[in-house]
Design a protein around this motif. Structure first.
Motif, PDB file in Angstrom:
ATOM      1  N   SER A 248     100.394  40.181  16.547  1.00  0.00           N
ATOM      2  CA  SER A 248     101.640  40.283  17.228  1.00  0.00           C
ATOM      3  C   SER A 248     101.605  40.517  18.833  1.00  0.00           C
ATOM      4  O   SER A 248     102.611  40.196  19.549  1.00  0.00           O
ATOM      5  CB  SER A 248     102.723  40.928  16.374  1.00  0.00           C
ATOM      6  OG  SER A 248     102.426  42.638  16.559  1.00  0.00           O
ATOM      7  N   ASP A 262     103.639  41.050  24.473  1.00  0.00           N
ATOM      8  CA  ASP A 262     104.197  40.519  23.482  1.00  0.00           C
ATOM      9  C   ASP A 262     104.549  39.010  23.800  1.00  0.00           C
ATOM     10  O   ASP A 262     105.466  38.483  24.338  1.00  0.00           O
ATOM     11  CB  ASP A 262     105.573  41.292  23.178  1.00  0.00           C
ATOM     12  CG  ASP A 262     106.369  40.768  21.953  1.00  0.00           C
ATOM     13  OD1 ASP A 262     105.684  39.631  21.312  1.00  0.00           O
ATOM     14  OD2 ASP A 262     107.114  41.525  21.372  1.00  0.00           O
ATOM     15  N   SER A 264     106.099  36.588  22.024  1.00  0.00           N
ATOM     16  CA  SER A 264     107.327  36.301  21.473  1.00  0.00           C
ATOM     17  C   SER A 264     108.381  36.336  22.568  1.00  0.00           C
ATOM     18  O   SER A 264     109.373  35.893  22.609  1.00  0.00           O
ATOM     19  CB  SER A 264     107.782  36.975  20.327  1.00  0.00           C
ATOM     20  OG  SER A 264     107.843  38.332  20.547  1.00  0.00           O
TER      21      SER A 264
END
Length: 290
Positions: A248, A262, A264
């Motif tokens: 992640s 990150d 995302s």
């Protein structure tokens, strides 16, 4: 309200600690200078419990970890060449793994803990070599006469990702171990830095230089779609990208400072490293619970 006994509470806590990743079951290992020598340091992913990993004398660099063996492997220079050594998770039980009359660099251990991959110049330029950790038998993997380095087993052990300079430029290649099939994964007029597999084995992250100011870009490639994605644009000293255990986050170093990224939300954050160390390399690894 029904109360929970101390024994039951301890069992609940043990279940949650053992079934999820986090500071207890993961570690970050980094190389930093200490009293003029490169040393291995280890800490939790929250930056706590920073300490020296091994008390062995001399330089220590290029760390790798084997969850199957619960051992850290690293390189140390000696007598104008390099050896590969290992210690357990407490930094003890020192073992000399590779001692050739040649260079031995950039170790990587197969997922099953049976093979050790490294670069050596025993055949001329740096080539990839695989050693059986039981029999100590050596197997040469590359024969191109280029410079082959920074090799790393895929999570399933079927492939090797590595850097190779075959036509004047350093590119990322993938070698299929079963049939020796070789695939060139990058194409750039500039040199690439060390690649790192995602935990799923479906992507990798690496850097690529952008002259003339010696800046680098952090990128990720999806091996299923063949698409490249720029993660961190041109930075001065961007090196050592590495996925977190669950994939992640991405750990990287920029100009001697440790960051996490990150994908995302496309944001980078300072890693909460305690102390005044200036990291040069870093890896994020699973770690056995006490």
């Amino acid at each position: 309200m029904r109360t929970i006994g101390i024994k039951s509470l301890l069992l609940v806590l043990l279940f949650f600690c053992s079934s999820s990743a986090g500071p207890l079951s993961e570690r970050v290992v980094l190389v930093a200078e200490h009293n003029g020598l490169k040393k291995l340091f280890i800490c939790r992913p929250d930056g706590r419990d920073l300490q020296r990993l091994s008390k062995e004398p001399g330089h220590q660099m290029q760390p790798a970890y084997s969850p199957a063996l619960e051992r850290f492997f690293y390189v140390r220079p000696i007598l104008a060449r390099h050896q590969i050594c290992s210690v357990d998770t407490r930094g003890k039980d020192f073992q000399l793994e590779v001692d050739l009359k040649a260079e031995a660099l950039y170790p990587s251990v197969s997922p099953d803990g049976k093979k050790l991959l490294f670069s050596t110049d025993m055949w001329g330029p740096l080539e990839l070599c695989e050693m059986d950790l039981d029999s100590r038998e050596l197997k040469r993997l590359t024969y191109d006469g280029g410079i082959n380095t920074r090799a790393e087993y895929s999570p399933d052990g079927k492939f090797v990702l590595f850097l190779s300079r075959r036509s004047g430029l350093t590119e990322v290649y993938r070698l299929e171990l079963e049939n020796d099939a070789l695939t060139k994964l990058t194409e750039s007029p500039f040199a690439h830095g060390a690649p790192n597999w995602s935990p799923s084995g479906k992507r990798f992250v690496a850097t690529v230089g952008h002259p003339p100011k010696r800046r680098s870009v952090l990128f990720e490639k999806d091996l299923e779609t063949d698409k490249l994605r720029t993660l961190v644009p041109e930075q001065q000293g961007l090196v050592s990208p590495c996925y977190s255990v669950d994939g992640s986050l991405i750990l990287f170093i920029d100009d001697g400072v440790l960051y996490t990224y990150d994908p995302s939300d496309s944001k980078a954050a300072l890693f909460p490293l305690r102390g005044r160390l200036v990291p040069e390399e870093a890896i994020w690894v699973p770690f056995p619970l006490p």
